[in-house]
Design a protein around this motif. Structure first.
Motif, PDB file in Angstrom:
ATOM      1  N   LEU A  26     -25.963  21.134   1.128  1.00 57.19           N
ATOM      2  CA  LEU A  26     -26.811  20.444   2.109  1.00 57.19           C
ATOM      3  C   LEU A  26     -26.015  19.120   2.554  1.00 57.19           C
ATOM      4  CD1 LEU A  26     -30.299  20.398   0.335  1.00 57.19           C
ATOM      5  CD2 LEU A  26     -29.780  21.438   2.495  1.00 57.19           C
ATOM      6  N   LEU A  27     -25.313  18.618   1.782  1.00 57.28           N
ATOM      7  CA  LEU A  27     -24.420  17.366   2.102  1.00 57.28           C
ATOM      8  C   LEU A  27     -23.357  17.737   2.986  1.00 57.28           C
ATOM      9  CD1 LEU A  27     -24.788  15.005  -1.180  1.00 57.28           C
ATOM     10  CD2 LEU A  27     -25.278  14.484   1.092  1.00 57.28           C
ATOM     11  N   LYS A  28     -22.710  18.871   2.758  1.00 57.76           N
ATOM     12  CA  LYS A  28     -21.587  19.288   3.538  1.00 57.76           C
ATOM     13  C   LYS A  28     -21.963  19.461   5.037  1.00 57.76           C
ATOM     14  CE  LYS A  28     -17.806  22.623   3.684  1.00 57.76           C
ATOM     15  NZ  LYS A  28     -17.088  23.529   2.955  1.00 57.76           N
ATOM     16  N   ALA A  29     -23.108  20.330   5.116  1.00 58.30           N
ATOM     17  CA  ALA A  29     -23.746  20.528   6.528  1.00 58.30           C
ATOM     18  C   ALA A  29     -24.068  19.102   7.168  1.00 58.30           C
ATOM     19  CB  ALA A  29     -24.833  21.289   6.159  1.00 58.30           C
ATOM     20  N   GLN A  30     -24.821  18.241   6.262  1.00 62.92           N
ATOM     21  CA  GLN A  30     -25.284  16.907   6.914  1.00 62.92           C
ATOM     22  C   GLN A  30     -23.984  16.123   7.584  1.00 62.92           C
ATOM     23  OE1 GLN A  30     -28.127  14.920   4.901  1.00 62.92           O
ATOM     24  NE2 GLN A  30     -28.822  13.812   6.573  1.00 62.92           N
ATOM     25  N   LEU A  31     -22.845  15.906   6.455  1.00 63.00           N
ATOM     26  CA  LEU A  31     -21.843  15.057   6.702  1.00 63.00           C
ATOM     27  C   LEU A  31     -21.166  15.841   7.970  1.00 63.00           C
ATOM     28  CD1 LEU A  31     -20.916  14.199   3.338  1.00 63.00           C
ATOM     29  CD2 LEU A  31     -21.626  12.618   4.963  1.00 63.00           C
ATOM     30  N   SER A  32     -21.255  16.924   8.151  1.00 59.73           N
ATOM     31  CA  SER A  32     -20.429  17.714   9.153  1.00 59.73           C
ATOM     32  C   SER A  32     -21.131  17.216  10.463  1.00 59.73           C
ATOM     33  CB  SER A  32     -20.509  19.144   9.068  1.00 59.73           C
ATOM     34  OG  SER A  32     -19.699  19.684  10.253  1.00 59.73           O
ATOM     35  N   ASP A  33     -22.401  17.108  10.216  1.00 61.77           N
ATOM     36  CA  ASP A  33     -23.065  16.760  11.721  1.00 61.77           C
ATOM     37  C   ASP A  33     -22.762  15.364  12.195  1.00 61.77           C
ATOM     38  OD1 ASP A  33     -24.601  19.293  11.754  1.00 61.77           O
ATOM     39  OD2 ASP A  33     -26.288  18.461  10.998  1.00 61.77           O
ATOM     40  N   PHE A  34     -22.491  14.578  11.185  1.00 59.74           N
ATOM     41  CA  PHE A  34     -22.068  13.190  11.500  1.00 59.74           C
ATOM     42  C   PHE A  34     -20.420  12.736  11.834  1.00 59.74           C
ATOM     43  CE2 PHE A  34     -25.819  12.182   8.636  1.00 59.74           C
ATOM     44  CZ  PHE A  34     -26.758  12.043   9.633  1.00 59.74           C
ATOM     45  N   ASN A  35     -19.943  13.905  11.651  1.00 60.10           N
ATOM     46  CA  ASN A  35     -18.200  14.145  11.917  1.00 60.10           C
ATOM     47  C   ASN A  35     -17.642  13.186  10.744  1.00 60.10           C
ATOM     48  OD1 ASN A  35     -18.081  15.502  14.394  1.00 60.10           O
ATOM     49  ND2 ASN A  35     -18.962  13.752  15.462  1.00 60.10           N
ATOM     50  N   VAL A  36     -18.223  13.289   9.544  1.00 61.03           N
ATOM     51  CA  VAL A  36     -17.605  12.890   8.668  1.00 61.03           C
ATOM     52  C   VAL A  36     -16.767  13.558   7.658  1.00 61.03           C
ATOM     53  CG1 VAL A  36     -18.018  11.758   6.320  1.00 61.03           C
ATOM     54  CG2 VAL A  36     -19.460  11.087   8.277  1.00 61.03           C
ATOM     55  N   THR A  37     -15.448  13.376   7.416  1.00 56.36           N
ATOM     56  CA  THR A  37     -14.665  14.051   6.435  1.00 56.36           C
ATOM     57  C   THR A  37     -15.014  14.034   5.038  1.00 56.36           C
ATOM     58  OG1 THR A  37     -12.868  13.774   7.960  1.00 56.36           O
ATOM     59  CG2 THR A  37     -12.239  14.451   5.710  1.00 56.36           C
ATOM     60  N   ALA A  38     -15.385  15.079   4.338  1.00 54.07           N
ATOM     61  CA  ALA A  38     -15.978  14.772   2.952  1.00 54.07           C
ATOM     62  C   ALA A  38     -15.103  15.835   1.950  1.00 54.07           C
ATOM     63  CB  ALA A  38     -17.435  15.388   2.998  1.00 54.07           C
ATOM     64  N   GLY A  39     -14.920  15.294   0.649  1.00 55.37           N
ATOM     65  CA  GLY A  39     -14.543  15.818  -0.527  1.00 55.37           C
ATOM     66  C   GLY A  39     -15.599  15.843  -1.622  1.00 55.37           C
ATOM     67  N   PHE A  40     -15.631  17.035  -2.366  1.00 61.89           N
ATOM     68  CA  PHE A  40     -16.771  17.193  -2.984  1.00 61.89           C
ATOM     69  C   PHE A  40     -16.154  17.722  -4.529  1.00 61.89           C
ATOM     70  CE2 PHE A  40     -18.295  18.201   1.031  1.00 61.89           C
ATOM     71  CZ  PHE A  40     -19.600  17.736   0.868  1.00 61.89           C
ATOM     72  N   PHE A  41     -16.667  17.070  -5.514  1.00 66.79           N
ATOM     73  CA  PHE A  41     -16.641  17.081  -7.127  1.00 66.79           C
ATOM     74  C   PHE A  41     -17.987  17.400  -7.734  1.00 66.79           C
ATOM     75  CE2 PHE A  41     -13.197  14.487  -5.365  1.00 66.79           C
ATOM     76  CZ  PHE A  41     -12.266  15.042  -5.859  1.00 66.79           C
ATOM     77  N   ASP A  42     -17.846  18.481  -8.602  1.00 66.68           N
ATOM     78  CA  ASP A  42     -18.893  19.097  -9.408  1.00 66.68           C
ATOM     79  C   ASP A  42     -19.090  18.250 -11.055  1.00 66.68           C
ATOM     80  OD1 ASP A  42     -17.075  20.259 -10.799  1.00 66.68           O
ATOM     81  OD2 ASP A  42     -17.804  22.196 -10.203  1.00 66.68           O
ATOM     82  N   ASN A  43     -17.902  17.449 -11.293  1.00 65.90           N
ATOM     83  CA  ASN A  43     -17.790  16.717 -12.372  1.00 65.90           C
ATOM     84  C   ASN A  43     -16.872  15.304 -12.473  1.00 65.90           C
ATOM     85  OD1 ASN A  43     -15.104  17.040 -13.824  1.00 65.90           O
ATOM     86  ND2 ASN A  43     -15.410  19.220 -12.848  1.00 65.90           N
ATOM     87  N   ALA A  44     -17.505  14.564 -13.238  1.00 66.31           N
ATOM     88  CA  ALA A  44     -16.903  13.249 -13.103  1.00 66.31           C
ATOM     89  C   ALA A  44     -15.345  13.065 -13.462  1.00 66.31           C
ATOM     90  CB  ALA A  44     -17.611  12.214 -13.909  1.00 66.31           C
ATOM     91  N   PHE A  45     -14.982  13.789 -14.419  1.00 64.95           N
ATOM     92  CA  PHE A  45     -13.641  13.820 -14.702  1.00 64.95           C
ATOM     93  C   PHE A  45     -12.644  14.330 -13.587  1.00 64.95           C
ATOM     94  CE2 PHE A  45     -16.134  14.446 -18.707  1.00 64.95           C
ATOM     95  CZ  PHE A  45     -15.410  13.348 -19.341  1.00 64.95           C
ATOM     96  N   ASP A  46     -12.853  15.295 -12.929  1.00 64.51           N
ATOM     97  CA  ASP A  46     -12.049  15.576 -11.825  1.00 64.51           C
ATOM     98  C   ASP A  46     -12.119  14.616 -10.694  1.00 64.51           C
ATOM     99  OD1 ASP A  46     -11.336  17.979 -13.020  1.00 64.51           O
ATOM    100  OD2 ASP A  46     -12.653  19.295 -11.642  1.00 64.51           O
ATOM    101  N   LEU A  47     -13.280  13.825 -10.434  1.00 65.15           N
ATOM    102  CA  LEU A  47     -13.350  13.148  -9.434  1.00 65.15           C
ATOM    103  C   LEU A  47     -12.374  11.713  -9.986  1.00 65.15           C
ATOM    104  CD1 LEU A  47     -14.370  11.169  -7.107  1.00 65.15           C
ATOM    105  CD2 LEU A  47     -16.352  10.762  -8.752  1.00 65.15           C
ATOM    106  N   LEU A  48     -12.661  11.346 -11.014  1.00 68.59           N
ATOM    107  CA  LEU A  48     -11.700  10.186 -11.599  1.00 68.59           C
ATOM    108  C   LEU A  48     -10.170  10.551 -11.711  1.00 68.59           C
ATOM    109  CD1 LEU A  48     -13.922   9.083 -14.573  1.00 68.59           C
ATOM    110  CD2 LEU A  48     -13.359   7.874 -12.460  1.00 68.59           C
ATOM    111  N   ARG A  49      -9.918  11.772 -11.757  1.00 66.65           N
ATOM    112  CA  ARG A  49      -8.495  12.065 -11.500  1.00 66.65           C
ATOM    113  C   ARG A  49      -7.927  12.068 -10.229  1.00 66.65           C
ATOM    114  NH1 ARG A  49      -8.479  17.429 -13.645  1.00 66.65           N
ATOM    115  NH2 ARG A  49      -8.518  18.112 -11.322  1.00 66.65           N
ATOM    116  N   ASP A  50      -8.638  12.870  -9.237  1.00 66.88           N
ATOM    117  CA  ASP A  50      -8.143  12.938  -8.018  1.00 66.88           C
ATOM    118  C   ASP A  50      -8.922  12.097  -6.701  1.00 66.88           C
ATOM    119  OD1 ASP A  50      -6.854  14.994  -9.123  1.00 66.88           O
ATOM    120  OD2 ASP A  50      -8.215  16.378  -8.748  1.00 66.88           O
ATOM    121  N   PHE A  51      -9.718  11.148  -6.948  1.00 69.32           N
ATOM    122  CA  PHE A  51     -10.043  10.608  -5.823  1.00 69.32           C
ATOM    123  C   PHE A  51      -9.290   9.688  -4.825  1.00 69.32           C
ATOM    124  CE2 PHE A  51     -10.150   6.827  -8.430  1.00 69.32           C
ATOM    125  CZ  PHE A  51     -10.054   5.937  -7.455  1.00 69.32           C
ATOM    126  N   GLU A  52      -8.099   9.435  -5.322  1.00 72.02           N
ATOM    127  CA  GLU A  52      -7.567   8.653  -4.513  1.00 72.02           C
ATOM    128  C   GLU A  52      -6.591   9.498  -3.499  1.00 72.02           C
ATOM    129  OE1 GLU A  52      -4.904   7.142  -7.758  1.00 72.02           O
ATOM    130  OE2 GLU A  52      -5.879   5.166  -7.593  1.00 72.02           O
TER     131      GLU A  52
END
Length: 130
Positions: A26-52
């Motif tokens: 849902l967020l991917k579709a909505q963000l696309s409508d706003f022309n926003v580039t988005a990255g998605f994570f399903d767990n906090a450990f991957d986010l903390l490792r790769d957010f930069e």
């Protein structure tokens, strides 16, 4: 007759952390409508490792996650030096959890229903500070 102008947030890059694939879709579709580039994570450990690598303008985190809460994750992000906006969203509202989120470094706390409804205005706030 009034018209609603489309919200265009081109140039913004956001990261979403949510373990529910339906919410991410849902967020991917909505963000696309706003022309926003988005990255998605399903767990906090991957986010903390790769957010930069995304250089996000802001980060949106679900509160309730397996293994690590959004509160703990936001605290870790702040400890790693992430100073841009970060927001917690949740299906449940609890004033204590809201206060804990803000103390941990969240810029705001939203109920998921309000978050989806207000995403455009939230992104406009981020763009103003970008």
């Amino acid at each position: 007759m009034s018209s609603i102008l489309p919200i265009d947030c081109e140039g913004l890059s956001v990261v979403i952390l949510d373990d529910d694939p339906r919410i991410r879709a849902l967020l991917k579709a909505q963000l696309s409508d706003f022309n926003v580039t988005a990255g998605f994570f399903d767990n906090a450990f991957d986010l903390l490792r790769d957010f930069e690598r995304y250089e996000p303008s802001c980060i949106f985190l679900d509160l309730i996650l397996p293994q690590m809460t959004g509160i703990d994750c936001i605290s870790s992000l702040r400890d790693k030096g992430y100073a841009k906006p970060a927001f917690i969203f949740s299906a449940l509202y609890d004033s204590t959890l809201r206060e804990q989120s803000l103390r941990a470094g969240a810029d705001d706390f939203f109920l998921k229903a309000d978050f989806f409804k207000d995403l455009g205005s939230i992104l406009m706030r981020v763009r103003e500070h970008h």
